[in-house]
Design an enzyme around this catalytic site. Structure first.
Site, mmCIF file in Angstrom:
data_model
loop_
_atom_site.group_PDB
_atom_site.id
_atom_site.type_symbol
_atom_site.label_atom_id
_atom_site.label_comp_id
_atom_site.label_asym_id
_atom_site.label_seq_id
_atom_site.Cartn_x
_atom_site.Cartn_y
_atom_site.Cartn_z
ATOM 1 N N ASP A 127 -0.742 6.423 -4.237
ATOM 2 C CA ASP A 127 -0.064 6.104 -5.507
ATOM 3 C C ASP A 127 -0.416 7.062 -6.656
ATOM 4 O O ASP A 127 0.366 7.221 -7.579
ATOM 5 C CB ASP A 127 -0.414 4.672 -5.951
ATOM 6 C CG ASP A 127 0.149 3.618 -5.007
ATOM 7 O OD1 ASP A 127 0.970 3.970 -4.141
ATOM 8 O OD2 ASP A 127 -0.242 2.450 -5.144
ATOM 9 N N ALA A 186 15.661 16.895 -6.971
ATOM 10 C CA ALA A 186 16.500 15.709 -7.226
ATOM 11 C C ALA A 186 17.197 15.815 -8.577
ATOM 12 O O ALA A 186 16.706 16.471 -9.497
ATOM 13 C CB ALA A 186 15.625 14.458 -7.187
HETATM 14 N N1 LIG Z 1 -10.613 -6.575 -9.837
HETATM 15 C C1 LIG Z 1 -11.134 -6.645 -8.605
HETATM 16 N N2 LIG Z 1 -12.382 -7.068 -8.408
HETATM 17 C C2 LIG Z 1 -12.931 -7.132 -7.192
HETATM 18 N N3 LIG Z 1 -12.290 -6.737 -6.069
HETATM 19 C C3 LIG Z 1 -11.052 -6.302 -6.183
HETATM 20 C C4 LIG Z 1 -10.397 -6.226 -7.451
HETATM 21 N N4 LIG Z 1 -9.151 -5.761 -7.260
HETATM 22 C C5 LIG Z 1 -9.038 -5.562 -5.932
HETATM 23 N N5 LIG Z 1 -10.164 -5.860 -5.275
HETATM 24 C C6 LIG Z 1 -10.415 -5.795 -3.829
HETATM 25 O O1 LIG Z 1 -9.932 -4.548 -3.326
HETATM 26 C C7 LIG Z 1 -8.943 -4.783 -2.338
HETATM 27 C C8 LIG Z 1 -7.936 -3.665 -2.348
HETATM 28 O O2 LIG Z 1 -7.247 -3.663 -3.585
HETATM 29 P P1 LIG Z 1 -5.676 -3.349 -3.675
HETATM 30 O O3 LIG Z 1 -4.973 -4.205 -2.688
HETATM 31 O O4 LIG Z 1 -5.311 -3.451 -5.099
HETATM 32 O O5 LIG Z 1 -5.549 -1.883 -3.105
HETATM 33 P P2 LIG Z 1 -5.999 -0.500 -3.755
HETATM 34 O O6 LIG Z 1 -7.441 -0.275 -3.537
HETATM 35 O O7 LIG Z 1 -5.514 -0.439 -5.172
HETATM 36 O O8 LIG Z 1 -5.259 0.540 -2.818
HETATM 37 P P3 LIG Z 1 -3.757 1.084 -2.882
HETATM 38 O O9 LIG Z 1 -3.654 1.947 -4.109
HETATM 39 O O10 LIG Z 1 -3.621 1.866 -1.651
HETATM 40 O O11 LIG Z 1 -2.885 -0.141 -2.931
HETATM 41 C C9 LIG Z 1 -8.387 -6.166 -2.682
HETATM 42 O O12 LIG Z 1 -7.770 -6.778 -1.589
HETATM 43 C C10 LIG Z 1 -9.647 -6.889 -3.114
HETATM 44 O O13 LIG Z 1 -10.398 -7.312 -2.007
HETATM 45 O O1 LIG Z 2 0.311 -2.264 2.520
HETATM 46 P P1 LIG Z 2 1.359 -3.056 1.853
HETATM 47 O O2 LIG Z 2 0.892 -4.439 1.641
HETATM 48 O O3 LIG Z 2 2.672 -2.915 2.493
HETATM 49 O O4 LIG Z 2 1.479 -2.483 0.365
HETATM 50 C C1 LIG Z 2 2.425 -1.585 -0.103
HETATM 51 C C2 LIG Z 2 1.882 -0.953 -1.346
HETATM 52 O O5 LIG Z 2 0.796 -0.126 -0.986
HETATM 53 C C3 LIG Z 2 1.020 1.194 -1.444
HETATM 54 O O6 LIG Z 2 1.602 1.909 -0.393
HETATM 55 C C4 LIG Z 2 -0.261 1.866 -1.800
HETATM 56 O O7 LIG Z 2 -0.828 1.208 -2.870
HETATM 57 C C5 LIG Z 2 1.996 1.010 -2.613
HETATM 58 O O8 LIG Z 2 2.663 2.199 -2.927
HETATM 59 C C6 LIG Z 2 2.855 -0.101 -2.096
HETATM 60 O O9 LIG Z 2 3.425 -0.831 -3.150
#
Ligand SMILES: Nc1ncnc2c1ncn2[C@@H]1O[C@H](COP(=O)(O)OP(=O)(O)OP(=O)(O)O)[C@@H](O)[C@H]1O
Ligand SMILES: O=P(O)(O)OC[C@H]1O[C@](O)(CO)[C@@H](O)[C@@H]1O
Length: 319
Positions: A127, A186
């Site tokens: 992202d 694009a």
């Molecule tokens: N504010 C928070 N405090 C503690 N743990 C968190 C918090 N936010 C997210 N997490 C933990 O981190 C995990 C991954 O977070 P999330 O699903 O937002 O993906 P991400 O790390 O942002 O990755 P991506 O950008 O690929 O979606 C969550 O399922 C949760 O277990």
């Molecule tokens: O893995 P899932 O639950 O399909 O999540 C999709 C989301 O994860 C990402 O691929 C990475 O954060 C986003 O761009 C998208 O919205």
């Protein structure tokens, strides 16, 4: 003996395996034991952990996904789950933890740092929505994949004289749309950070059509609205036969490109060097081409800023 744990969390991203490989081999090189925690914070809660050796991470640098698995863990967000994760770290004697993931995962890492665990977060997400680093690992591979897809879509769109709305990932961040929009030539991008002027988009398509143009590609970030609805309205307003392509997981999987392998290797190595020599919570990032290390609390306060300059360039050169 230092015991370093590594986990990958959130959506997987190309380059996760490069980080796992660099952390494992650097950790062993510097005299530590390295433990792979399976399926992100879920595996930390369940004690799904195995020791990693140099050969455990052989032949993975070029692979997409993550050999450790990943998860979005609801349980880790609860008090019980979080405390259970702390207990597992204690039981295994893991005193240093490296967390690879996006915004949410690094917030989880900061919570662990707040209760005294030594952690380093590594930004791994397609992202590119973290403000403290110019790029998160996986972003450029995803942009390359999307750009290649746009090229294919453009061929067939041109043959038929159609328009195509290409929906890309990014959650609330428009960077995948912005960068692939520039690289793929694009006509428009639609991103959550900016409003869009529907009438202007329609006018541009009609002017292009009247000039003899046989394709119109619009990259729409998933966070900017409903691409199917937009396509219907665009078709009605322009009279151009309009298709929708939702790229989905195609853009998240696949072999990491050179940049993501190099960032993964250098950031993974820096995370280990730092964690073995410092107490507290940190995150690695890249600023102006240099890999550096920051306080995780401060890093997560940095707001992500949309690149208006790149957006302006796209507007000028896409006619
Ligand atoms: N504010 C928070 N405090 C503690 N743990 C968190 C918090 N936010 C997210 N997490 C933990 O981190 C995990 C991954 O977070 P999330 O699903 O937002 O993906 P991400 O790390 O942002 O990755 P991506 O950008 O690929 O979606 C969550 O399922 C949760 O277990
Ligand atoms: O893995 P899932 O639950 O399909 O999540 C999709 C989301 O994860 C990402 O691929 C990475 O954060 C986003 O761009 C998208 O919205």
């Amino acid at each position: 003996m230092n015991k370093i744990g590594i986990l990958t969390s959130g959506g997987d991203s190309p380059g996760m395996n490069a980080v796992i490989r660099a952390v494992t081999r650097s950790g062993i090189y510097y005299g530590a034991e390295v433990y792979g925690i399976m399926n992100g914070y879920e595996g930390l809660i369940d004690g799904d952990i195995k020791q990693l050796f140099e050969s455990s991470v052989a032949d993975i640098i070029h692979r997409g996904g993550t050999v450790l698995g990943t998860s979005r863990s609801e349980r880790f967000m609860t008090k019980e789950g979080f405390n259970q994760a702390l207990k597992v770290l204690k039981d295994y004697g893991i005193n240093k933890l490296i967390v690879g993931g996006g915004d949410g995962s690094l917030r989880g890492a900061r919570e662990l740092a707040d209760v005294g665990i030594d952690v380093v977060g590594v930004p791994l997400s397609i992202d590119n929505d973290l403000g403290f680093t110019d790029y998160s690992i996986g972003f450029f591979t995803a942009v390359t994949t999307v750009t290649n897809a746009i090229s294919n879509i453009r061929d067939t769109t041109e043959s038929h004289g159609r328009a195509n709305i290409v929906e890309v990932m990014g959650r609330n961040c428009g960077d995948i749309a912005l960068y692939s929009g520039i690289a793929g030539g694009a006509e428009n991008i639609i991103v959550p950070e900016k409003g869009h002027d529907f009438k202007e988009i329609v006018k541009k398509a009609i002017v292009g059509k009247n000039r003899g143009k046989r394709h119109h590609i619009i990259i729409m970030a998933e966070g900017a609205g409903d691409s199917r609805k937009f396509a219907k309205e665009f078709e009605m307003a322009t009279g151009i036969d309009t298709k929708v392509t939702i790229l989905g997981y195609i853009q998240r999987g696949g072999s990491p490109n050179v940049l993501d392998r190099i960032l993964g290797s250098t950031m993974g190595n820096m995370a280990v060097e730092h964690i073995l020599n410092h107490l507290g919570g940190y995150a690695v990032g890249v600023k102006a081409g240099k890999v550096g290390i920051y306080s995780i609390a401060e890093a997560l306060k940095v707001e992500k800023v949309f690149d208006d300059n790149l957006d302006e360039i796209l507007k000028i050169i896409s006619i």
